[in-house]
Scaffold this motif. Sequence first.
Motif, mmCIF file in Angstrom:
data_model
loop_
_atom_site.group_PDB
_atom_site.id
_atom_site.type_symbol
_atom_site.label_atom_id
_atom_site.label_comp_id
_atom_site.label_asym_id
_atom_site.label_seq_id
_atom_site.Cartn_x
_atom_site.Cartn_y
_atom_site.Cartn_z
ATOM 1 N N ASN A 122 0.825 -1.213 0.000
ATOM 2 C CA ASN A 122 0.000 0.000 0.000
ATOM 3 C C ASN A 122 0.856 1.260 0.000
ATOM 4 O O ASN A 122 0.604 2.216 -0.748
ATOM 5 N N MET A 172 1.220 4.218 -2.790
ATOM 6 C CA MET A 172 0.990 5.626 -2.444
ATOM 7 C C MET A 172 2.184 6.490 -2.833
ATOM 8 O O MET A 172 2.023 7.615 -3.335
ATOM 9 N N SER A 211 2.372 9.576 -5.552
ATOM 10 C CA SER A 211 2.571 10.902 -4.964
ATOM 11 C C SER A 211 3.466 11.803 -5.806
ATOM 12 O O SER A 211 3.525 12.998 -5.574
ATOM 13 N N GLN A 224 3.426 8.588 7.059
ATOM 14 C CA GLN A 224 3.533 7.166 6.711
ATOM 15 C C GLN A 224 3.786 6.306 7.952
ATOM 16 O O GLN A 224 3.325 5.161 8.026
#
Length: 438
Positions: free
Chosen positions: A67, A71, A75, A349
């Motif tokens: 995941n 991401m 980004s 994160q």
Amino acid sequence: MRQKLTALTFLMMTVLMVLSACGSAQQASGSESGSADENVNEEGSTDKINITYWYAWGDKIQENNENLVKMFNESQDRIHVTAEYQGTYDDLHAKTQAAFAAGNAPEVTQNEIASVGVFANNGMTESLTPFVEQDDIDMDDFIEGLMGNSYVNGDLYALPYLRSTPILYLNASMLEENGLDPAGPKTWAEFEEYAQALTVEEERVGITMPIDIWFFEAFVAQSGGQTMNDEGTEVTFQEEPGVEAVTFWKELEQAGYMKVPTGDEAGDQAMQDFVNGRSGMYLTSTAGLSNVLSIADEKGFEVNTTFMPANDDYGVPTGGANLVMTAGLDAEKQEAAWEFIKWMTSTEQTAYASEYTGYLPSRTSAVESEKMKALYEKTPQYRVAVDQLEYARPRPMAEAYPEITKVLRDEILRTIIEDVSPEDALNTAADKASKLLK
């Protein structure tokens, strides 16, 4: 020189055994980011900088890694990361060493914290100090109790990522049914009382616990000791704190309050006993919290967590993995690898990974974020490991320590299941360890 000889000998053996597995693991990884899409980056090039990230462990931990990589890729449009699962920490380390020798190592990988020194001292990972200084990273934001396995010879080689401590899991429903405080035991004496009260012959035990050196390090710390001296040149686990820990385990097992599973599936057996009501307590990493809470909810019982009980004092080792950059990259790859490591260990994160898995948030700013405050309010079981960090200590990073732990585990198991005194078993392990250190 002796340290380098040990690692390089192991490295050459590993290359022949594991090199082919590296390629097959890469092909079978199933990552969402198996290939980089063409895209125009900010310099106007159609080529992204492609780097590879290797990680350990499956289930929720694998989902978290995949995941986060997805991401990161979404980004920005300059760097593409391919995430690849490599098995256990041992599998990951062996494959990384083999790939490094073959010249095709991943740009970013995980080091289980006790192995950070081995990789750094043998030139396989890059110092992160220049990158931290270049970007003026606030290192004081990283929780002090998690930084002990990040520095080698005064240089920063790793940043905390998925970090953990062992904590005590409790079947709160079972405790209440047996008149025990569901908050759990605070001392070794109370731990024995709980284990006795929860034990029902041929039905369940107080706790199922494999002989795990991580747990042993904790029990030794709780008696004021450590398994090696600070310099990593001598073992000290055979001293009184170590003897006291093994003696306590042996007494619990002989009384029938503690079940000691053996073999490769020992950890799985301990978990199955706990979630199926065959034990009332369970000792494992905070990293398993999300999974255990989910299973307990399905099976209809409540789980509490608490500190590992104290003897002279509380004490736990930290565990888990740090992120490292492999050595020998060109400037472009180094920059990309650093951007990825920096992003993965940032406040947002860190909070995401902690909530998703149960691993510790490694930054104070993450602990104090609204996201984590809300989680701790809703599910206070997550907060226990964070509070326990007050009593945390790093793991030994001596080159021979991984091999020493195998010798030590075998000798402790011998005293649990055979008629061998804790003193004799630990002295035997210490003699073998001294030879390994030399």
